[in-house]
Design an enzyme around this catalytic site. Structure first.
Site, PDB file in Angstrom:
ATOM      1  N   SER A  22       0.846  -1.188   0.000  1.00  0.00           N
ATOM      2  CA  SER A  22       0.000   0.000   0.000  1.00  0.00           C
ATOM      3  C   SER A  22       0.882   1.239   0.000  1.00  0.00           C
ATOM      4  CB  SER A  22      -0.907   0.001   1.218  1.00  0.00           C
ATOM      5  OG  SER A  22      -0.125   0.262   2.363  1.00  0.00           O
ATOM      6  N   LYS A  23       0.220   2.377  -0.022  1.00  0.00           N
ATOM      7  CA  LYS A  23       0.949   3.644  -0.160  1.00  0.00           C
ATOM      8  C   LYS A  23       2.007   3.848   0.921  1.00  0.00           C
ATOM      9  CE  LYS A  23      -1.998   6.545  -2.899  1.00  0.00           C
ATOM     10  NZ  LYS A  23      -3.345   7.027  -2.735  1.00  0.00           N
ATOM     11  N   ARG A  24       1.741   3.292   2.109  1.00  0.00           N
ATOM     12  CA  ARG A  24       2.721   3.563   3.171  1.00  0.00           C
ATOM     13  C   ARG A  24       4.057   2.865   2.899  1.00  0.00           C
ATOM     14  NH1 ARG A  24       2.906  -0.670   7.046  1.00  0.00           N
ATOM     15  NH2 ARG A  24       1.300  -2.164   6.473  1.00  0.00           N
TER      16      ARG A  24
END
Ligand code: GLU
Length: 495
Positions: A256-258
């Protein structure tokens, strides 16, 4: 060959944001499968979730596919015999089939309000029961239904899922998968605003678009038994299913984006080469053997088989992708092509005038620069930083950086003046001749070669790290080099 024998696969994105790398990997596997089998790759836009539609999202999906060379055979812009390829343009079809299912007693109208459903869910949670619709409306009589319509209530349509038994399907990657029908609640097919749910539209379109194989991410596995029941209810033959492994971050959680960028457009902006991206993404879940990692696109098409797709999650490693991109920059893409791809990055940085390689005056110059820096380049976007001194004559550096260990500003100035004198008569401005002139000069001046060369490096590039000194001087050319040496001497004089 009839249409049913031709492999037809589809990529069916919902335009709800920028294209995630995981979705694009799904597109790639479908594309490779279609090309391998000489079939068709269909692009269908699943845009019926009005609340989640994002303006510009379709365009960014099309751009990502085009950038990677995953051309679709049917879909937006190219059209085809099974269109339209936007679900929002097929609403009548979904509505009429939902009505048909109701008329046949395979689906029913549900008038439960949002408040009732929320309340029901809360109670289920409190009782620690799995969430699911309690089927209140499944047993409404025709008269009850009529009465609700007369009150002006707008229903949803739900599928009558068998209360007992099991639903199974064969997954080409995972084998037999079975679900107890009791865990599948009566899913909504048509919403009260007349829009279909994902399930209804997806099944109807896969049928009417003659899709033979559905390849999608494993997160859709729980939807598949519902789809199988829906195919049955509609009297359609289900396609063959293959659920692709999820993409994980190095810590094995869902990517994911993190963990860094997941948007395909970001990779393009950073200067990843589409060939390297395709090669790297092909290895996210597929492997030809234990050894080979670099594949041309025709080779991928030839070798890609679902039997070699691994069902367990594939770890996305940016380090590996960077390595692969550097490999493509250095060993796969030729110098001329590489220079052409670097050009927009140099233009964006304002180092080179706008225009195509054919009309940019500096392009031949760039062709001689690229071989000097490509070994240190992982991303095309690094080109501006690696080469700016080739284009800018106004170098900004601290004159003291010219002065090497065990040298003084005076001895450095003297060295620069001697270098200028030695270089002035040199006509053969080539790497070997330059070295042949400067090496003996260092000795004559009583300097180590490294001292003189570092002084000259700072003088002509403004930095202490650069490509080889003599090749840089050759590419910069006589006039530019001599001017920079003279300016460095001036800087020391004016200190
Ligand atoms: N529209 C779904 C998505 O966004 C398609 C899933 C499928 O391939 O069935 O991924």
């Amino acid at each position: 060959m009839s249409d049913r024998d031709t492999v037809r696969v589809r990529f069916a994105p919902s335009p709800t944001g920028t294209p995630h790398i995981g979705n694009i990997r799904t597109a790639l596997f479908n594309w490779l499968f279609a090309r391998h089998h000489g079939g068709k790759f269909v692009l269908r836009i699943e845009d019926t979730d009005v609340a989640r539609r994002v303006p510009g999202a379709v365009e960014s999906i099309l751009d990502a596919l085009r950038w990677l060379g995953l051309q679709w055979d049917e879909g937006p812009e190219v059209d085809g015999p099974y269109g339209p390829y936007y679900q929002s343009l097929r609403l009548d079809l979904y509505q009429s089939l939902a009505e048909r299912l109701v008329a046949e007693g395979k689906a029913y109208y549900c008038f439960c309000t949002q408040e009732r459903l929320t309340e029901m869910r809360k109670e289920q949670e409190a009782r620690k029961e799995p969430p699911g619709y309690d089927r209140l409306c499944r047993t409404l009589s025709e008269a009850d239904v009529q009465a609700c319509f007369e009150k002006g209530l707008k229903p949803v349509v739900r599928l009558k899922v068998p209360l007992e038994g099991e639903t199974s399907f064969h997954d080409l990657i995972r084998g037999e998968i079975t679900f107890a029908n009791a865990v599948l609640d009566d899913l909504v097919l048509l919403k009260s605003d007349g829009y279909p749910t994902y399930h209804l539209a997806n099944v109807i379109d896969d049928h009417y678009m003659n899709i033979t194989h559905v390849m999608r991410a494993e997160e859709w596995i729980p939807s598949t038994p519902r789809h199988i029941l829906l195919y049955k209810a509609l009297g359609f033959e289900p396609p063959i299913f293959a659920h692709l492994p999820i993409i994980l971050a190095p810590d094995r959680s869902k990517l994911s984006k993190r963990h860094g960028a997941t948007d395909t457009g970001w990779y393009r902006e950073q200067g990843y080469l589409p060939e390297a991206m395709v090669n790297y993404m092909a290895l996210l879940g597929w492997a030809y053997d234990e050894k080979q990692e670099i594949f041309t696109i025709p080779e991928l098409i030839e070798k890609f088989e679902l039997g070699k797709v691994n069902p367990t999650g594939a770890v996305f490693s940016k380090d590996k992708l960077d390595w692969m991109n550097a490999y493509y920059i250095n060993h796969v893409v030729g110098v001329e092509e590489l220079a052409a791809r670097c050009l927009p990055f140099l233009q964006n940085a304002g180092l080179v005038a706008p225009g195509s390689p054919a009309d940019v005056r500096e392009f031949p110059y760039l062709l001689s620069i690229v071989p000097l820096i490509k070994e240190r380049m992982k991303l095309l976007s690094e080109v501006a930083d690696l080469t700016d001194f080739f284009f800018l004559d106004d170098l900004h550096y601290d004159p003291l950086a010219l002065v090497q260990k065990k040298m003084t500003p005076e001895s450095t100035l003297a060295a620069l003046e001697s270098a200028e004198q030695a270089l002035l008569p040199l006509r053969d401005w080539k790497e070997e001749a330059l070295e042949g002139t400067l090496r003996p000069l260092a000795e004559n001046l009583g300097l180590k070669p490294g001292q003189l060369f570092m002084t000259l490096r700072v003088a002509i590039t403004g930095r202490t790290v650069s490509p080889g000194l003599f090749e840089t001087m050759e590419v910069l050319g006589r006039q530019r080099t001599l001017l920079r040496v003279a300016r460095a001497a001036d800087a020391l004089r004016n200190m």
